[in-house]
Motif scaffolding. Sequence first.
Motif, PDB file in Angstrom:
ATOM      1  N   ALA A 340     -34.053 -12.310  17.624  1.00  0.00           N
ATOM      2  CA  ALA A 340     -33.426 -13.700  17.950  1.00  0.00           C
ATOM      3  C   ALA A 340     -32.037 -13.605  17.856  1.00  0.00           C
ATOM      4  N   LEU A 341     -31.346 -14.151  18.683  1.00  0.00           N
ATOM      5  CA  LEU A 341     -29.992 -14.037  18.921  1.00  0.00           C
ATOM      6  C   LEU A 341     -29.262 -15.437  18.838  1.00  0.00           C
ATOM      7  N   LEU A 342     -28.130 -15.539  18.397  1.00  0.00           N
ATOM      8  CA  LEU A 342     -27.276 -16.681  18.165  1.00  0.00           C
ATOM      9  C   LEU A 342     -26.063 -16.295  18.786  1.00  0.00           C
ATOM     10  N   GLY A 402     -27.276 -25.969  21.405  1.00  0.00           N
ATOM     11  CA  GLY A 402     -26.755 -27.009  20.315  1.00  0.00           C
ATOM     12  C   GLY A 402     -27.931 -27.119  19.173  1.00  0.00           C
ATOM     13  N   PRO A 403     -28.262 -26.364  18.642  1.00  0.00           N
ATOM     14  CA  PRO A 403     -29.314 -26.718  17.724  1.00  0.00           C
ATOM     15  C   PRO A 403     -28.707 -27.598  16.430  1.00  0.00           C
ATOM     16  N   GLY A 404     -27.144 -27.207  16.161  1.00  0.00           N
ATOM     17  CA  GLY A 404     -26.388 -27.709  15.163  1.00  0.00           C
ATOM     18  C   GLY A 404     -26.159 -29.175  15.519  1.00  0.00           C
ATOM     19  N   GLU A 405     -26.488 -29.643  16.763  1.00  0.00           N
ATOM     20  CA  GLU A 405     -26.343 -31.073  17.103  1.00  0.00           C
ATOM     21  C   GLU A 405     -27.718 -32.020  16.647  1.00  0.00           C
ATOM     22  N   ALA A 406     -28.525 -31.285  16.231  1.00  0.00           N
ATOM     23  CA  ALA A 406     -29.845 -31.901  16.106  1.00  0.00           C
ATOM     24  C   ALA A 406     -30.027 -32.555  14.587  1.00  0.00           C
ATOM     25  N   ALA A 433     -21.613 -24.132  19.833  1.00  0.00           N
ATOM     26  CA  ALA A 433     -19.990 -24.410  20.103  1.00  0.00           C
ATOM     27  C   ALA A 433     -19.542 -24.306  18.900  1.00  0.00           C
ATOM     28  N   ARG A 434     -20.063 -24.451  17.608  1.00  0.00           N
ATOM     29  CA  ARG A 434     -19.395 -24.347  16.551  1.00  0.00           C
ATOM     30  C   ARG A 434     -20.146 -23.430  15.547  1.00  0.00           C
ATOM     31  N   PRO A 435     -19.411 -22.724  14.439  1.00  0.00           N
ATOM     32  CA  PRO A 435     -19.981 -21.772  13.731  1.00  0.00           C
ATOM     33  C   PRO A 435     -21.150 -22.229  12.827  1.00  0.00           C
ATOM     34  N   LEU A 436     -22.440 -21.778  12.929  1.00  0.00           N
ATOM     35  CA  LEU A 436     -23.457 -22.588  12.170  1.00  0.00           C
ATOM     36  C   LEU A 436     -23.541 -21.900  10.903  1.00  0.00           C
ATOM     37  N   LEU A 437     -22.820 -20.854  10.446  1.00  0.00           N
ATOM     38  CA  LEU A 437     -23.017 -20.568   9.174  1.00  0.00           C
ATOM     39  C   LEU A 437     -22.281 -21.464   8.331  1.00  0.00           C
ATOM     40  N   LYS A 438     -21.018 -21.999   8.780  1.00  0.00           N
ATOM     41  CA  LYS A 438     -20.331 -22.724   8.065  1.00  0.00           C
ATOM     42  C   LYS A 438     -21.228 -24.096   7.957  1.00  0.00           C
ATOM     43  N   GLU A 439     -22.024 -24.447   8.806  1.00  0.00           N
ATOM     44  CA  GLU A 439     -22.820 -25.733   8.751  1.00  0.00           C
ATOM     45  C   GLU A 439     -23.966 -25.606   7.868  1.00  0.00           C
ATOM     46  N   VAL A 440     -24.330 -24.335   7.632  1.00  0.00           N
ATOM     47  CA  VAL A 440     -25.328 -24.273   6.599  1.00  0.00           C
ATOM     48  C   VAL A 440     -24.505 -24.225   5.140  1.00  0.00           C
ATOM     49  N   GLN A 441     -23.357 -23.659   5.022  1.00  0.00           N
ATOM     50  CA  GLN A 441     -22.754 -23.628   3.705  1.00  0.00           C
ATOM     51  C   GLN A 441     -22.131 -25.087   3.420  1.00  0.00           C
ATOM     52  N   ARG A 442     -22.000 -25.910   4.399  1.00  0.00           N
ATOM     53  CA  ARG A 442     -21.823 -27.344   3.568  1.00  0.00           C
ATOM     54  C   ARG A 442     -22.945 -28.068   3.892  1.00  0.00           C
ATOM     55  N   GLY A 443     -24.146 -27.899   4.061  1.00  0.00           N
ATOM     56  CA  GLY A 443     -25.234 -28.575   4.283  1.00  0.00           C
ATOM     57  C   GLY A 443     -25.757 -29.326   5.278  1.00  0.00           C
ATOM     58  N   ALA A 444     -25.018 -28.851   6.373  1.00  0.00           N
ATOM     59  CA  ALA A 444     -25.328 -29.973   7.497  1.00  0.00           C
ATOM     60  C   ALA A 444     -26.401 -29.088   8.611  1.00  0.00           C
ATOM     61  N   PHE A 445     -26.745 -27.838   8.131  1.00  0.00           N
ATOM     62  CA  PHE A 445     -28.006 -27.269   8.864  1.00  0.00           C
ATOM     63  C   PHE A 445     -28.714 -26.444   8.033  1.00  0.00           C
ATOM     64  N   ARG A 446     -29.931 -26.612   8.308  1.00  0.00           N
ATOM     65  CA  ARG A 446     -31.041 -26.014   7.762  1.00  0.00           C
ATOM     66  C   ARG A 446     -30.974 -24.325   7.386  1.00  0.00           C
ATOM     67  N   SER A 447     -30.765 -23.785   6.281  1.00  0.00           N
ATOM     68  CA  SER A 447     -30.700 -22.256   6.116  1.00  0.00           C
ATOM     69  C   SER A 447     -31.851 -21.625   6.619  1.00  0.00           C
ATOM     70  N   ASP A 448     -32.961 -22.082   6.455  1.00  0.00           N
ATOM     71  CA  ASP A 448     -34.282 -21.363   6.923  1.00  0.00           C
ATOM     72  C   ASP A 448     -34.042 -21.115   8.578  1.00  0.00           C
ATOM     73  N   ARG A 457     -25.747 -11.790  15.982  1.00  0.00           N
ATOM     74  CA  ARG A 457     -24.738 -13.023  16.502  1.00  0.00           C
ATOM     75  C   ARG A 457     -23.866 -12.481  17.464  1.00  0.00           C
ATOM     76  N   LEU A 458     -23.385 -13.229  18.512  1.00  0.00           N
ATOM     77  CA  LEU A 458     -22.631 -12.663  19.358  1.00  0.00           C
ATOM     78  C   LEU A 458     -21.550 -13.857  19.538  1.00  0.00           C
ATOM     79  N   GLU A 459     -20.198 -13.543  19.588  1.00  0.00           N
ATOM     80  CA  GLU A 459     -19.134 -14.504  19.666  1.00  0.00           C
ATOM     81  C   GLU A 459     -18.260 -14.327  20.822  1.00  0.00           C
ATOM     82  N   ILE A 460     -18.264 -15.345  21.705  1.00  0.00           N
ATOM     83  CA  ILE A 460     -17.391 -15.494  22.887  1.00  0.00           C
ATOM     84  C   ILE A 460     -16.156 -15.914  22.463  1.00  0.00           C
TER      85      ILE A 460
END
Length: 596
Positions: A340-342, A402-406, A433-448, A457-460
Motif C-alpha cells: 500500500a502506497l501513500l 484525499g482520505p484526510g478530507e473524509a 495534499a497534507r502530511p497524514l502522520l501529523k493528522e494522526v498525531q493531532r487526532g484528526a485521522f485514524r491511525s489504523d 510513502r513518497l513525497e513530491i
Amino acid sequence: MAPSVGKGDWEEFVAVGRVPPNIRQEVLQSWNRSAKYRIENSKHAPLVGEEGLLTRRALSRRLRRGARTALAQVGTILRGTDTILLLCDQAGVVLDAVGDEVTLARGRENHLHLGGHWTEDVIGTNAIGTALAAGRPIAVRGPEHFCEAIQRWSCAATPISDAGSRSLLGLVDISWPSHVPQNNAVALSAALAAQVESELTHMLARERERLMEQLHLRRLRRGNEPMLIVDRSGADVFATDDFARFCDDDQTLTALRARVPDLIDQTPHTITEALSKCLPGTDLEVIATGEDAIGVLISLRRSRAHAADANADLVKIGAAGAASTVLCTQAQRLAQTNIALLIEGETGVGKTFLAQAIHRASPQADGPFELIDCSRLIAGRLCDDLAHGRIGASHGVLCLNGPGEAPPEIQKLLLNLVEDVSHAGMRVVALSARPLLKEVQRGAFRSDLYYRIAGARLEIQPLRERPDEIRPLLQQLVLSHAIENNRRELRFTSQATTALAAHPWPGNLLEMKNLIGALDALSPTGLIDERTLPPEFRHAPRPAGETLRDKERIEILEAIEAEGGNLSRAAQRLGIARSTLYLKLDSHGIPRMRQG
C-alpha cells in the motif's frame, strides 16, 4: 548469329504445330504463348494514340531522364548503320526512338516507332515483348518473329530495372532489317541498359540527398515529431529514434513501403490519396522536386506520439530533473511490489499522474485504476456500495484521493474498504495534499487507517523547491496542451522564461497548466514575452543598461528563432514588412544568412 529457324519452320508450326528441331527454347516458349492469341496475320503492332503516348511518357519521365544521355550518344552513332534504338516502358510501348533515319521511317510501316505497343499478346514473338515476358535480354531474328509481317526485322532487347526496388521500368531495344548482318546487338542493348541503370542509381542517390535536406527543413517546422522518410523505392532514408517505438504496426508499414514504387510516378496528390489511409494517426507528405515525387515523409501526429508517451515508464517521468529522478527511482522499485502506497504533496504537484505511472509500471497494469474522491463520499451510499460489492476488483489499483478530507464516519468505512480490496488482491494507493502522520498525531485521522494505506510513502516536492525542473516541465505541458486541444505550441522569449523560472508557483503544475491555457487563448501570435504574462509574473528585474534598441534586437532574434530562420514568417510574427525586417537586420548587424 543466324536465326534458329527458317521461314518453312515457322509455316509448319503455324499450320500443324510441328516444332522445328533446332529452335531455341526461349523462341519456342514464346511461339507457344503467341499461338494462343491467333495473331499470326497481324501486319503491325497496335498504337496507343497521341494522348496515350503523352500519358505513358509522363509516367515514365524518370526512365526517360535516365536514358537521355544514352539516347543522345548512341542516336548519333547509329546514323547510316541501318540500326535504330528504341526506349520502351514496362508495358512494351515505344517512348523514344533514335538512330538511322531511313530505318526509322521504314519502322513506321509496322509501328516500330513512337506509341507502338509490342507485347507478345498483341504482336507475338519479338525482342521487346519476349524480353518483358522472360525478364532478361533476348534477341529475335527474322523468321523467329511470330507474325509474318514482322519477320522483316531482327531485334535485341534488355530490360531496365529500378535502382532501388529492382522493379521493371522498361527496356532498350536495338532493331535492324533482318537481311543486315548484326552480331553485337545483344551486347549493345545490354550495355545501354546498364548505362541507363547506372544513371538511375546516381539519380536515386541525389534524390536521397534532397530527401535528407527536406527532412531537416520539416523537422525545424514540425519539431520533435517521430518521423520516417522513404525514397521512391519504399526504402527507408531516415527514421527518428522514437518512430519505431511509437509506430508498432510493422505489417501495415511494410505494406505502405511496398506500394510506394508503384505510385511514385503519379502526381503527389494521387500518391497522398492512395496512401493517406494506410496508417491512421499519421500525417503523410509527398516530397517532390518540381512536379516529380521523390519520396514520402510519414510523421506521427503529436496526439498519437503523446498517447504512446503516456505509457512511458517512470524513467522518462524522472527526466525532468534531479528531484524527480530520485522520486521515480523509488517509485519504480515500489511499482514491482503490492505494498500500500501513500503519495503526499501540495495541490497540483502531480500525485495522480505519478500514481497512474506506477500502476502502468506494475504487474497489475492490466487491471483497473479506480479513483475515489474521499472528500465527496456520503456514508449511506458508501455503505450500500460496500454491501453490494460495487467498489473494488480482484486486481488493479484502488486510489483514494484525499482520505484526510473524509469525516470520521467515512474514515471507518474506508478502513473496511481497504481491508476488503487488499484481501481481494487490489493494491491501495492514497493521495494526500497534507502530511497524514501529523493528522494522526493531532487526532484528526485514524491511525489504523493510516497504517493500512501508508505501507510506503513518497513525497513530491513543490515546484519552488525544484527550480531546475520548471523549464522542462513547462515544455512538457506546452506540448501536452497543444496535443490535447489540437492547438499550436506556444513559444517563450528568454525574458518570459526567466520570469517563469523565478515564479514560486504556489499552485504547482496545476497553476502552470492553467497559465498555458490562458496564454494560448489570449495570445494572437503564440509568442509569449514578459509583457504577455499576468502581473504576478512580472517581477524579474531587467538587465542593467537595457535600452529600447537592445529590446528590439532581442525580439527580432527571438522571432527568427521561433520561425526556424524563415525571415518571411519572422516578419509576419513581428507585424512588419519583410523589407523593414531587412533594414532592421542591417541596423542591428544581424546577418541575413540566418534565414536558412
